[in-house]
Design a protein around this motif. Structure first.
Motif, mmCIF file in Angstrom:
data_model
loop_
_atom_site.group_PDB
_atom_site.id
_atom_site.type_symbol
_atom_site.label_atom_id
_atom_site.label_comp_id
_atom_site.label_asym_id
_atom_site.label_seq_id
_atom_site.Cartn_x
_atom_site.Cartn_y
_atom_site.Cartn_z
ATOM 1 N N PHE A 1 -29.459 103.465 -41.088
ATOM 2 C CA PHE A 1 -30.669 103.295 -41.891
ATOM 3 C C PHE A 1 -30.325 103.233 -43.374
ATOM 4 C CE2 PHE A 1 -34.139 105.681 -44.173
ATOM 5 C CZ PHE A 1 -35.005 104.594 -44.271
ATOM 6 N N TYR A 2 -29.517 104.185 -43.832
ATOM 7 C CA TYR A 2 -29.137 104.223 -45.244
ATOM 8 C C TYR A 2 -28.380 102.957 -45.636
ATOM 9 C CZ TYR A 2 -30.480 108.824 -47.015
ATOM 10 O OH TYR A 2 -31.187 109.891 -47.489
ATOM 11 N N ARG A 3 -27.465 102.520 -44.779
ATOM 12 C CA ARG A 3 -26.655 101.338 -45.121
ATOM 13 C C ARG A 3 -27.512 100.093 -45.266
ATOM 14 N NH1 ARG A 3 -23.825 97.352 -42.346
ATOM 15 N NH2 ARG A 3 -24.285 98.227 -40.299
ATOM 16 N N PHE A 4 -28.395 99.859 -44.290
ATOM 17 C CA PHE A 4 -29.251 98.675 -44.343
ATOM 18 C C PHE A 4 -30.237 98.763 -45.507
ATOM 19 C CE2 PHE A 4 -27.763 97.313 -40.236
ATOM 20 C CZ PHE A 4 -27.993 95.952 -40.259
ATOM 21 N N PHE A 5 -30.808 99.957 -45.708
ATOM 22 C CA PHE A 5 -31.808 100.105 -46.766
ATOM 23 C C PHE A 5 -31.187 99.822 -48.134
ATOM 24 C CE2 PHE A 5 -34.862 101.917 -49.619
ATOM 25 C CZ PHE A 5 -36.078 101.844 -48.954
ATOM 26 N N LYS A 6 -30.009 100.376 -48.381
ATOM 27 C CA LYS A 6 -29.369 100.197 -49.682
ATOM 28 C C LYS A 6 -28.905 98.760 -49.874
ATOM 29 C CE LYS A 6 -26.390 102.636 -52.909
ATOM 30 N NZ LYS A 6 -25.453 103.756 -53.110
ATOM 31 N N ASP A 7 -28.445 98.123 -48.795
ATOM 32 C CA ASP A 7 -28.025 96.723 -48.892
ATOM 33 C C ASP A 7 -29.188 95.817 -49.276
ATOM 34 O OD1 ASP A 7 -25.421 97.239 -48.321
ATOM 35 O OD2 ASP A 7 -25.516 96.649 -46.215
ATOM 36 N N ILE A 8 -30.373 96.114 -48.738
ATOM 37 C CA ILE A 8 -31.536 95.258 -48.961
ATOM 38 C C ILE A 8 -32.267 95.608 -50.255
ATOM 39 C CG2 ILE A 8 -33.815 94.602 -48.058
ATOM 40 C CD1 ILE A 8 -32.633 94.943 -45.237
ATOM 41 N N GLU A 9 -32.504 96.895 -50.478
ATOM 42 C CA GLU A 9 -33.310 97.331 -51.622
ATOM 43 C C GLU A 9 -32.480 97.738 -52.831
ATOM 44 O OE1 GLU A 9 -36.576 97.052 -51.731
ATOM 45 O OE2 GLU A 9 -36.501 96.212 -49.704
ATOM 46 N N LYS A 10 -31.171 97.885 -52.673
ATOM 47 C CA LYS A 10 -30.249 98.252 -53.758
ATOM 48 C C LYS A 10 -30.448 99.684 -54.257
ATOM 49 C CE LYS A 10 -29.011 94.000 -53.402
ATOM 50 N NZ LYS A 10 -27.874 93.692 -52.529
ATOM 51 N N VAL A 11 -31.279 100.453 -53.598
ATOM 52 C CA VAL A 11 -31.454 101.873 -53.923
ATOM 53 C C VAL A 11 -31.526 102.652 -52.616
ATOM 54 C CG1 VAL A 11 -32.646 101.490 -56.117
ATOM 55 C CG2 VAL A 11 -33.966 101.654 -53.990
ATOM 56 N N THR A 12 -31.379 103.973 -52.696
ATOM 57 C CA THR A 12 -31.496 104.798 -51.500
ATOM 58 C C THR A 12 -32.968 104.964 -51.119
ATOM 59 O OG1 THR A 12 -31.631 106.857 -52.759
ATOM 60 C CG2 THR A 12 -29.424 106.074 -52.169
ATOM 61 N N PRO A 13 -33.272 105.339 -49.877
ATOM 62 C CA PRO A 13 -34.668 105.550 -49.464
ATOM 63 C C PRO A 13 -35.375 106.600 -50.325
ATOM 64 C CG PRO A 13 -33.241 105.432 -47.559
ATOM 65 C CD PRO A 13 -32.349 105.445 -48.738
ATOM 66 N N ALA A 14 -34.663 107.669 -50.688
ATOM 67 C CA ALA A 14 -35.280 108.728 -51.488
ATOM 68 C C ALA A 14 -35.687 108.209 -52.868
ATOM 69 C CB ALA A 14 -34.315 109.901 -51.623
ATOM 70 N N VAL A 15 -34.811 107.438 -53.501
ATOM 71 C CA VAL A 15 -35.123 106.864 -54.817
ATOM 72 C C VAL A 15 -36.289 105.888 -54.700
ATOM 73 C CG1 VAL A 15 -34.243 105.398 -56.678
ATOM 74 C CG2 VAL A 15 -32.783 107.176 -55.695
ATOM 75 N N TYR A 16 -36.282 105.080 -53.646
ATOM 76 C CA TYR A 16 -37.366 104.120 -53.435
ATOM 77 C C TYR A 16 -38.704 104.836 -53.274
ATOM 78 C CZ TYR A 16 -40.208 100.490 -51.236
ATOM 79 O OH TYR A 16 -41.224 99.608 -50.952
ATOM 80 N N ARG A 17 -38.716 105.902 -52.475
ATOM 81 C CA ARG A 17 -39.959 106.659 -52.247
ATOM 82 C C ARG A 17 -40.499 107.234 -53.556
ATOM 83 N NH1 ARG A 17 -40.178 111.661 -48.039
ATOM 84 N NH2 ARG A 17 -41.526 110.363 -46.711
ATOM 85 N N LYS A 18 -39.621 107.849 -54.342
ATOM 86 C CA LYS A 18 -40.039 108.462 -55.603
ATOM 87 C C LYS A 18 -40.583 107.404 -56.560
ATOM 88 C CE LYS A 18 -38.394 111.651 -59.173
ATOM 89 N NZ LYS A 18 -39.049 110.937 -60.279
ATOM 90 N N LYS A 19 -39.913 106.272 -56.603
ATOM 91 C CA LYS A 19 -40.321 105.194 -57.508
ATOM 92 C C LYS A 19 -41.695 104.656 -57.125
ATOM 93 C CE LYS A 19 -38.802 100.692 -59.241
ATOM 94 N NZ LYS A 19 -37.745 99.636 -59.147
ATOM 95 N N VAL A 20 -41.926 104.459 -55.832
ATOM 96 C CA VAL A 20 -43.197 103.894 -55.363
ATOM 97 C C VAL A 20 -44.345 104.890 -55.527
ATOM 98 C CG1 VAL A 20 -44.441 103.047 -53.338
ATOM 99 C CG2 VAL A 20 -42.104 102.283 -53.777
ATOM 100 N N LEU A 21 -44.112 106.143 -55.168
ATOM 101 C CA LEU A 21 -45.166 107.152 -55.223
ATOM 102 C C LEU A 21 -45.516 107.554 -56.652
ATOM 103 C CD1 LEU A 21 -44.167 109.480 -52.244
ATOM 104 C CD2 LEU A 21 -45.894 107.668 -52.292
ATOM 105 N N ASP A 22 -44.593 107.334 -57.585
ATOM 106 C CA ASP A 22 -44.870 107.677 -58.984
ATOM 107 C C ASP A 22 -45.689 106.601 -59.689
ATOM 108 O OD1 ASP A 22 -43.550 110.032 -58.710
ATOM 109 O OD2 ASP A 22 -41.696 109.402 -59.689
ATOM 110 N N LEU A 23 -45.827 105.457 -59.082
ATOM 111 C CA LEU A 23 -46.587 104.371 -59.718
ATOM 112 C C LEU A 23 -48.073 104.699 -59.779
ATOM 113 C CD1 LEU A 23 -44.859 101.236 -58.159
ATOM 114 C CD2 LEU A 23 -44.600 102.128 -60.466
#
Length: 393
Positions: A371-393
């Motif tokens: 999961f981590y490998r695919f997520f970082k390859d596609i989104e260029k960030v980790t799932p945790a960073v992505y979650r924080k970024k989206v929820l802070d908007l």
């Protein structure tokens, strides 16, 4: 009798060298090739040149060069093994370029080059003097023994990659992935024969028994292995093409026709290609409909067989459609859908109490590492960073 056998054997060596050149050409003619092709080309170059060297050694002048042999002869044994492991690594993990850490695998060759230049300079730039240098024979023996150790080391490392790949994919890999694994397993076994016979020849040489027949044996394995690789490139070209990114869309019907025309000179073949293309579009539409409505990818054990049953198509038809239309393997296609699902879950404020591992499982992933490998390859960030970024908007 033996000179006759040696003469026929030299033809096999020349055949192996010519096949290596052919294979390198086929691997590099595609501008959008995966980087793993470069490592396979290095493998073909090393094995092919070794075959040519033996051919030249048998026939001597004008094919054989004392100068070239003096500089790189013993080094050939060091070049046979690292490219096998590196090709497997770059093929299955789909690296986009050469990793700096992998220079370590070529460090014996770098050291060889430096030491050889030292011998040449210390011999007043004379090839004849260099060949009589006190350390000249030591260089050859060190290379032989080191190659004897490198062989089993890289065989074990390569086997580990193959086992991990099989374990990770399990039933989820497509026909293309299956072909990669089976084809490379055969290459790896032939590679084992090379270092086993080569190792025996090294031991025999140092007991003052002529190892010539053993040298012939492992070079024969090299030539046959090169031929097998070239046949693979001809027979399964999709295995040696980049599949991780979607293809560039056609701007209009004219460009599509031009592309089809390049692939075929005959109207009959063009019609066949268009007909197959239409069938593949239908298959893709059926797959996308099932995925959108049923979200089958959320099943951790979902396999190519399951998808074949769901859309009433064969495994091969689905694999070809995904590769030709989306330029993706079944494995990549399903996991990209799972990543999209995970992004939706990570963005849901009502699911903030879910752990990252819980999100991965809910999305259909069996292991957090994949999961981590695919997520970082596609989104260029980790799932945790992505979650924080989206929820802070």
């Amino acid at each position: 009798m033996f000179p006759t056998i040696e003469s026929y054997f030299s033809l096999l060596m020349l055949f192996g060298a010519s096949q290596a050149v052919t294979g390198i050409f086929l691997l590099f003619k595609d501008k959008k090739r995966p980087y793993s092709n470069t490592l396979l080309a290095v493998l073909l170059l090393a094995w092919g040149f070794s075959c040519y060297w033996f051919f030249a050694f048998i026939h001597q002048s004008p094919f054989f060069s004392v100068t070239v042999t003096t500089f790189i002869g013993p080094m050939l044994a060091l070049t046979l093994f690292p490219p096998v492991f590196l090709y497997a690594k770059y093929l299955f993990y789909e690296y986009k370029g050469f990793q700096k850490i992998d220079h370590l695998h070529f460090s014996p060759i770098y050291l060889y080059a430096v030491f050889t230049m030292y011998l040449f300079i210390d011999s007043d730039y004379s090839i004849l003097t260099m060949r009589h240098h006190d350390l000249y024979k030591v260089r050859q023996e060190v290379c032989s023994y080191l190659a004897t150790l490198l062989g089993p080391f890289y065989f074990i490392k390569t086997s580990q990659i193959l086992k991990l790949r099989q374990k990770m994919l399990k039933q989820e890999y497509s026909e293309i992935e299956s072909r990669k694994l089976k084809g490379f397993q055969i290459i790896n076994y032939s590679f084992a024969l090379v270092f086993i016979i080569g190792g025996i020849s090294t031991i025999v040489e140092n007991t003052y028994i002529n190892p010539y027949v053993l040298y012939m044996a492992y070079h024969a394995v090299l030539a046959i292995s090169i031929f097998y690789i070239v046949v693979m490139i001809y027979k399964y070209p999709i295995v040696f093409k980049r599949t991780e990114n979607a293809p560039e869309p056609y701007s209009n019907t004219t460009s599509m026709a031009e592309d089809l025309k390049e692939k075929s000179d005959s109207h009959k073949t063009q019609f066949s290609n268009e007909n197959n293309s239409a069938k593949e579009e239908v298959i893709i539409a059926k797959i996308e409909k099932v995925m959108n409505e049923q979200k089958l990818y959320k099943n951790q054990n979902f396999s190519l067989n399951n998808l074949a049953e769901a859309v009433s198509e064969s495994r091969n038809a689905i694999s070809h459609a995904l590769n030709n239309k989306l330029n993706k393997t079944f494995y990549n296609y399903i996991n990209e859908l799972r990543i999209q699902e995970s992004k939706h879950l990570l963005s849901d404020k009502n699911l903030q109490h879910y752990t990252i591992e819980g999100i991965a499982i809910e999305s259909g992933f069996k292991t957090i590492s994949v999961f981590y490998r695919f997520f970082k390859d596609i989104e260029k960030v980790t799932p945790a960073v992505y979650r924080k970024k989206v929820l802070d908007l």
